[in-house]
Design a protein around this motif. Structure first.
Motif, PDB file in Angstrom:
ATOM      1  N   ARG A  18      18.302 -20.229  10.682  1.00 29.18           N
ATOM      2  CA  ARG A  18      19.024 -19.012  11.094  1.00 29.18           C
ATOM      3  C   ARG A  18      20.484 -19.285  11.465  1.00 29.18           C
ATOM      4  O   ARG A  18      21.363 -18.466  11.207  1.00 29.18           O
ATOM      5  CB  ARG A  18      18.316 -18.344  12.266  1.00 29.18           C
ATOM      6  CG  ARG A  18      18.908 -16.981  12.591  1.00 29.18           C
ATOM      7  CD  ARG A  18      18.229 -16.264  13.742  1.00 29.18           C
ATOM      8  NE  ARG A  18      16.849 -15.941  13.533  1.00 29.18           N
ATOM      9  CZ  ARG A  18      16.395 -14.874  12.862  1.00 29.18           C
ATOM     10  NH1 ARG A  18      17.249 -14.040  12.319  1.00 29.18           N
ATOM     11  NH2 ARG A  18      15.103 -14.651  12.754  1.00 29.18           N
ATOM     12  N   ILE A  54      23.489 -18.430   4.491  1.00 32.13           N
ATOM     13  CA  ILE A  54      22.940 -17.071   4.389  1.00 32.13           C
ATOM     14  C   ILE A  54      23.943 -16.159   3.684  1.00 32.13           C
ATOM     15  O   ILE A  54      23.578 -15.383   2.794  1.00 32.13           O
ATOM     16  CB  ILE A  54      22.555 -16.533   5.782  1.00 32.13           C
ATOM     17  CG1 ILE A  54      21.353 -17.333   6.329  1.00 32.13           C
ATOM     18  CG2 ILE A  54      22.243 -15.034   5.733  1.00 32.13           C
ATOM     19  CD1 ILE A  54      21.031 -17.076   7.797  1.00 32.13           C
ATOM     20  N   HIS A  68      24.100 -16.854  -0.095  1.00 34.12           N
ATOM     21  CA  HIS A  68      22.919 -16.319  -0.766  1.00 34.12           C
ATOM     22  C   HIS A  68      23.027 -14.798  -0.927  1.00 34.12           C
ATOM     23  O   HIS A  68      22.734 -14.263  -1.999  1.00 34.12           O
ATOM     24  CB  HIS A  68      21.652 -16.712  -0.006  1.00 34.12           C
ATOM     25  CG  HIS A  68      21.204 -18.111  -0.275  1.00 34.12           C
ATOM     26  ND1 HIS A  68      21.850 -19.207   0.256  1.00 34.12           N
ATOM     27  CD2 HIS A  68      20.193 -18.595  -1.033  1.00 34.12           C
ATOM     28  CE1 HIS A  68      21.248 -20.303  -0.157  1.00 34.12           C
ATOM     29  NE2 HIS A  68      20.237 -19.956  -0.944  1.00 34.12           N
ATOM     30  N   LYS A  69      23.462 -14.108   0.121  1.00 35.76           N
ATOM     31  CA  LYS A  69      23.621 -12.645   0.022  1.00 35.76           C
ATOM     32  C   LYS A  69      24.653 -12.288  -1.044  1.00 35.76           C
ATOM     33  O   LYS A  69      24.452 -11.367  -1.831  1.00 35.76           O
ATOM     34  CB  LYS A  69      24.035 -12.062   1.377  1.00 35.76           C
ATOM     35  CG  LYS A  69      22.884 -11.983   2.361  1.00 35.76           C
ATOM     36  CD  LYS A  69      23.330 -11.364   3.679  1.00 35.76           C
ATOM     37  CE  LYS A  69      22.154 -11.259   4.639  1.00 35.76           C
ATOM     38  NZ  LYS A  69      22.579 -10.708   5.946  1.00 35.76           N
ATOM     39  N   VAL A 113      15.247 -18.048   8.162  1.00 37.12           N
ATOM     40  CA  VAL A 113      15.398 -16.793   7.442  1.00 37.12           C
ATOM     41  C   VAL A 113      14.892 -17.018   6.022  1.00 37.12           C
ATOM     42  O   VAL A 113      15.297 -17.961   5.351  1.00 37.12           O
ATOM     43  CB  VAL A 113      16.880 -16.343   7.425  1.00 37.12           C
ATOM     44  CG1 VAL A 113      17.053 -15.093   6.581  1.00 37.12           C
ATOM     45  CG2 VAL A 113      17.391 -16.126   8.840  1.00 37.12           C
ATOM     46  N   LEU A 114      13.991 -16.149   5.578  1.00 41.70           N
ATOM     47  CA  LEU A 114      13.446 -16.231   4.225  1.00 41.70           C
ATOM     48  C   LEU A 114      14.237 -15.288   3.331  1.00 41.70           C
ATOM     49  O   LEU A 114      14.400 -14.111   3.653  1.00 41.70           O
ATOM     50  CB  LEU A 114      11.969 -15.845   4.227  1.00 41.70           C
ATOM     51  CG  LEU A 114      11.095 -16.636   5.202  1.00 41.70           C
ATOM     52  CD1 LEU A 114       9.684 -16.085   5.215  1.00 41.70           C
ATOM     53  CD2 LEU A 114      11.110 -18.116   4.865  1.00 41.70           C
ATOM     54  N   MET A 115      14.721 -15.821   2.223  1.00 38.38           N
ATOM     55  CA  MET A 115      15.540 -15.027   1.302  1.00 38.38           C
ATOM     56  C   MET A 115      14.990 -15.169  -0.112  1.00 38.38           C
ATOM     57  O   MET A 115      14.430 -16.219  -0.464  1.00 38.38           O
ATOM     58  CB  MET A 115      17.000 -15.473   1.365  1.00 38.38           C
ATOM     59  CG  MET A 115      17.582 -15.325   2.768  1.00 38.38           C
ATOM     60  SD  MET A 115      19.354 -15.558   2.834  1.00 38.38           S
ATOM     61  CE  MET A 115      19.891 -13.962   2.206  1.00 38.38           C
ATOM     62  N   GLU A 116      15.175 -14.111  -0.903  1.00 39.02           N
ATOM     63  CA  GLU A 116      14.629 -14.086  -2.255  1.00 39.02           C
ATOM     64  C   GLU A 116      15.598 -13.395  -3.193  1.00 39.02           C
ATOM     65  O   GLU A 116      16.287 -12.455  -2.810  1.00 39.02           O
ATOM     66  CB  GLU A 116      13.304 -13.318  -2.223  1.00 39.02           C
ATOM     67  CG  GLU A 116      12.662 -13.096  -3.566  1.00 39.02           C
ATOM     68  CD  GLU A 116      11.421 -12.224  -3.459  1.00 39.02           C
ATOM     69  OE1 GLU A 116      10.329 -12.799  -3.375  1.00 39.02           O
ATOM     70  OE2 GLU A 116      11.562 -10.980  -3.444  1.00 39.02           O
ATOM     71  N   TYR A 138      13.709 -18.543  -4.197  1.00 44.31           N
ATOM     72  CA  TYR A 138      13.336 -18.403  -2.792  1.00 44.31           C
ATOM     73  C   TYR A 138      14.120 -19.428  -1.985  1.00 44.31           C
ATOM     74  O   TYR A 138      14.323 -20.560  -2.421  1.00 44.31           O
ATOM     75  CB  TYR A 138      11.828 -18.666  -2.696  1.00 44.31           C
ATOM     76  CG  TYR A 138      11.284 -18.887  -1.324  1.00 44.31           C
ATOM     77  CD1 TYR A 138      11.023 -17.817  -0.484  1.00 44.31           C
ATOM     78  CD2 TYR A 138      11.013 -20.180  -0.869  1.00 44.31           C
ATOM     79  CE1 TYR A 138      10.506 -18.029   0.789  1.00 44.31           C
ATOM     80  CE2 TYR A 138      10.503 -20.393   0.395  1.00 44.31           C
ATOM     81  CZ  TYR A 138      10.244 -19.311   1.214  1.00 44.31           C
ATOM     82  OH  TYR A 138       9.744 -19.519   2.467  1.00 44.31           O
ATOM     83  N   PHE A 148      11.326 -13.747   8.279  1.00 47.17           N
ATOM     84  CA  PHE A 148      11.695 -14.988   8.942  1.00 47.17           C
ATOM     85  C   PHE A 148      10.458 -15.634   9.534  1.00 47.17           C
ATOM     86  O   PHE A 148       9.428 -14.988   9.719  1.00 47.17           O
ATOM     87  CB  PHE A 148      12.782 -14.761  10.002  1.00 47.17           C
ATOM     88  CG  PHE A 148      12.303 -14.091  11.260  1.00 47.17           C
ATOM     89  CD1 PHE A 148      11.973 -14.844  12.377  1.00 47.17           C
ATOM     90  CD2 PHE A 148      12.178 -12.722  11.329  1.00 47.17           C
ATOM     91  CE1 PHE A 148      11.529 -14.236  13.530  1.00 47.17           C
ATOM     92  CE2 PHE A 148      11.748 -12.100  12.475  1.00 47.17           C
ATOM     93  CZ  PHE A 148      11.414 -12.863  13.583  1.00 47.17           C
ATOM     94  N   ARG A 163      18.190 -11.323  -0.951  1.00 47.27           N
ATOM     95  CA  ARG A 163      17.942 -10.406   0.153  1.00 47.27           C
ATOM     96  C   ARG A 163      17.020 -11.079   1.152  1.00 47.27           C
ATOM     97  O   ARG A 163      16.216 -11.945   0.782  1.00 47.27           O
ATOM     98  CB  ARG A 163      17.325  -9.102  -0.342  1.00 47.27           C
ATOM     99  CG  ARG A 163      15.946  -9.295  -0.952  1.00 47.27           C
ATOM    100  CD  ARG A 163      15.414  -8.023  -1.604  1.00 47.27           C
ATOM    101  NE  ARG A 163      14.119  -8.302  -2.205  1.00 47.27           N
ATOM    102  CZ  ARG A 163      12.956  -7.998  -1.637  1.00 47.27           C
ATOM    103  NH1 ARG A 163      12.915  -7.384  -0.478  1.00 47.27           N
ATOM    104  NH2 ARG A 163      11.828  -8.301  -2.237  1.00 47.27           N
ATOM    105  N   GLU A 164      17.150 -10.698   2.404  1.00 42.60           N
ATOM    106  CA  GLU A 164      16.264 -11.221   3.440  1.00 42.60           C
ATOM    107  C   GLU A 164      14.910 -10.551   3.292  1.00 42.60           C
ATOM    108  O   GLU A 164      14.829  -9.331   3.171  1.00 42.60           O
ATOM    109  CB  GLU A 164      16.832 -10.944   4.835  1.00 42.60           C
ATOM    110  CG  GLU A 164      18.018 -11.803   5.167  1.00 42.60           C
ATOM    111  CD  GLU A 164      18.478 -11.661   6.615  1.00 42.60           C
ATOM    112  OE1 GLU A 164      17.627 -11.421   7.509  1.00 42.60           O
ATOM    113  OE2 GLU A 164      19.699 -11.784   6.843  1.00 42.60           O
TER     114      GLU A 164
END
Length: 166
Positions: free
Chosen positions: A119, A125, A128-129, A154-157, A114, A138, A134-135
């Motif tokens: 932003r 970002i 991570h992508k 932005v929350l990404m996992e 996580y 937020f 993936r987003e």
């Protein structure tokens, strides 16, 4: 420049801290306003999941994982921290570091990574992508950086494709 990925040692702390301070001063990497002591940092991060990218004796960047909860059921869900030294950004070091951190996390039984990224931190970002995150949402105006500006996060996992499937 030849890079080596190695497990972080306590002896790396001064260089790791200097890179962290560069992130703090950027006002888009973290909401922290000062670097912790080694002891406090060490307590908050998983000892088996800490990496540095090194060229010779110089630490160019670092990554580490920290628990998101003290509850046993969430032992495989962790938060990612990645910082690259200012003069080494844009050279692919972040991607190399994150890919190795993903591999290390899976070797340690972790099924979900996580990240909460300010932003405006577009390079983070993007990295991570590129590494399979993936987003997932937020948080709006969640906190202020050291310069007093409110920021969204932005929350990404990233879910492992090999750990935690059963």
């Amino acid at each position: 420049m030849k890079h080596k990925i190695e497990l972080m040692k306590s002896l790396d702390w001064e260089q790791v801290k200097a890179i962290y301070l560069e992130g703090i001063n950027s006002n888009i990497a973290t909401f922290q306003t000062e670097a912790p002591t080694w002891e406090n940092w060490d307590k908050g991060h998983i000892s088996s999941c800490r990496l540095v990218v090194r060229s010779g004796n110089a630490v160019l960047g670092w990554g580490a994982l920290s628990p998101t909860s003290s509850r046993d059921c969430y032992a495989g869900v962790v938060e990612v921290s990645i910082y690259i030294g200012k003069k080494y950004r844009g050279q692919g070091i972040g991607t190399i570091l994150l890919k190795n951190l993903i591999k290390l996390s899976e070797e340690n039984g972790i099924w979900t990574l996580y990240s909460a990224i300010i932003r405006e931190n577009i390079p983070s970002i993007s990295i991570h992508k590129k590494c399979g995150f993936r987003e997932i949402g937020f948080k709006e105006r969640v906190a202020k950086t050291g310069n007093g500006v409110w920021h969204d996060v932005v929350l990404m996992e990233r879910r492992s494709k090999i750990v935690g499937l059963n």
